[in-house]
Design a protein around this motif. Structure first.
Motif, PDB file in Angstrom:
ATOM      1  N   SER A 108      67.601  27.941   9.187  1.00 52.98           N
ATOM      2  CA  SER A 108      68.013  29.326   8.921  1.00 52.98           C
ATOM      3  C   SER A 108      67.962  30.206  10.168  1.00 52.98           C
ATOM      4  O   SER A 108      68.611  31.235  10.243  1.00 52.98           O
ATOM      5  CB  SER A 108      67.136  29.944   7.819  1.00 52.98           C
ATOM      6  OG  SER A 108      65.776  29.938   8.206  1.00 52.98           O
ATOM      7  N   GLU A 109      67.175  29.799  11.159  1.00 50.08           N
ATOM      8  CA  GLU A 109      67.042  30.603  12.375  1.00 50.08           C
ATOM      9  C   GLU A 109      68.216  30.369  13.318  1.00 50.08           C
ATOM     10  O   GLU A 109      68.707  29.259  13.450  1.00 50.08           O
ATOM     11  CB  GLU A 109      65.738  30.242  13.112  1.00 50.08           C
ATOM     12  CG  GLU A 109      64.486  30.756  12.443  1.00 50.08           C
ATOM     13  CD  GLU A 109      64.248  32.224  12.662  1.00 50.08           C
ATOM     14  OE1 GLU A 109      64.923  32.823  13.519  1.00 50.08           O
ATOM     15  OE2 GLU A 109      63.391  32.790  11.966  1.00 50.08           O
ATOM     16  N   LYS A 110      68.644  31.435  13.968  1.00 55.46           N
ATOM     17  CA  LYS A 110      69.664  31.324  15.008  1.00 55.46           C
ATOM     18  C   LYS A 110      68.984  31.588  16.344  1.00 55.46           C
ATOM     19  O   LYS A 110      69.011  32.687  16.874  1.00 55.46           O
ATOM     20  CB  LYS A 110      70.797  32.348  14.780  1.00 55.46           C
ATOM     21  CG  LYS A 110      71.529  32.162  13.466  1.00 55.46           C
ATOM     22  CD  LYS A 110      72.248  30.844  13.405  1.00 55.46           C
ATOM     23  CE  LYS A 110      72.967  30.685  12.072  1.00 55.46           C
ATOM     24  NZ  LYS A 110      73.400  29.308  11.851  1.00 55.46           N
ATOM     25  N   SER A 111      68.319  30.574  16.866  1.00 55.31           N
ATOM     26  CA  SER A 111      67.609  30.732  18.134  1.00 55.31           C
ATOM     27  C   SER A 111      67.716  29.444  18.934  1.00 55.31           C
ATOM     28  O   SER A 111      68.021  28.373  18.395  1.00 55.31           O
ATOM     29  CB  SER A 111      66.135  31.061  17.883  1.00 55.31           C
ATOM     30  OG  SER A 111      65.437  29.923  17.414  1.00 55.31           O
ATOM     31  N   SER A 165      67.560  25.595  17.534  1.00 54.66           N
ATOM     32  CA  SER A 165      68.648  24.654  17.824  1.00 54.66           C
ATOM     33  C   SER A 165      68.121  23.372  18.455  1.00 54.66           C
ATOM     34  O   SER A 165      68.633  22.278  18.199  1.00 54.66           O
ATOM     35  CB  SER A 165      69.692  25.304  18.737  1.00 54.66           C
ATOM     36  OG  SER A 165      69.186  25.475  20.056  1.00 54.66           O
TER      37      SER A 165
END
Length: 199
Positions: A126-129, A133
């Protein structure tokens, strides 16, 4: 090193108890001259109980002694700092400290960074970091990044640019913390290994 037991009317001085290893504050007690002398003689923290109106050695009933490592007196000579090695929970409620905190080693900003990395790992989908990644790409990619950063540190160590060397060192440490999390470990686990090698 003189302790001013006469500053307060009851002849007691506060004694802050700190874990010698983790540096966490475990408890606060009070000492008179007799309690201090017994602490020095037995190497077990002994206090004056204001409720029982007598000396008591921490752990005399539970066995959870506070083994004295060293002590210091503050600049006004009216407060003690005892550095100890606890033999079990410190608080009578069974917790590590009297503030119900775990008595574990922390490393300031590095511990904060470890916690952020752990949170990114747990929420990688869920994280965009950048960290999330890397976790999505798997252990091989993370290990590869550590290798790349290690080579860059070596290259910069041979040059005279301290700024580049420190930046590459920060990159290496950052990616190593990610690798530790990917393997299910923390900095404390590595420190434990190093402590085991201490002679």
């Amino acid at each position: 090193m003189n302790i001013d037991f006469s500053k307060y009317t009851n002849g007691l001085v506060p004694a802050i108890v700190q874990d010698n290893e983790t540096k966490n504050v475990l408890m606060l007690g009070f000492m008179n001259q007799e309690a201090f002398d017994k602490t020095i003689a037995t190497k077990k923290a002994t206090f004056f109980s204001r409720t029982k109106n007598r000396l008591w050695t921490k752990g005399e009933e539970s066995g959870n002694f506070l083994n004295l490592v060293s002590y210091a007196v503050d600049c006004d000579n009216d407060t003690l700092l005892l550095k100890v090695k606890p033999a079990g929970p410190t608080c009578h409620k069974g917790t590590d400290t009297c503030w119900d905190e775990k008595n574990q080693q922390e490393y300031g900003f590095l511990t904060k960074l470890e916690n952020i990395i752990k949170e990114r790992k747990e929420n990688a989908t869920s994280e965009k970091s950048y960290v999330a990644s890397l976790f999505e790409k798997g252990i091989n990619k993370i290990a590869q990044k550590v290798g790349e950063e290690a080579v860059e540190v070596i290259i910069e160590a041979k040059d005279a640019n301290d700024n580049l060397f420190l930046n590459e060192s920060a990159d290496l440490l950052f990616h190593y913390l990610i690798l530790l999390q990917a393997k299910g470990f923390q900095l404390n686990d590595v420190v434990d290994v190093l402590k085991g090698r201490e002679k």
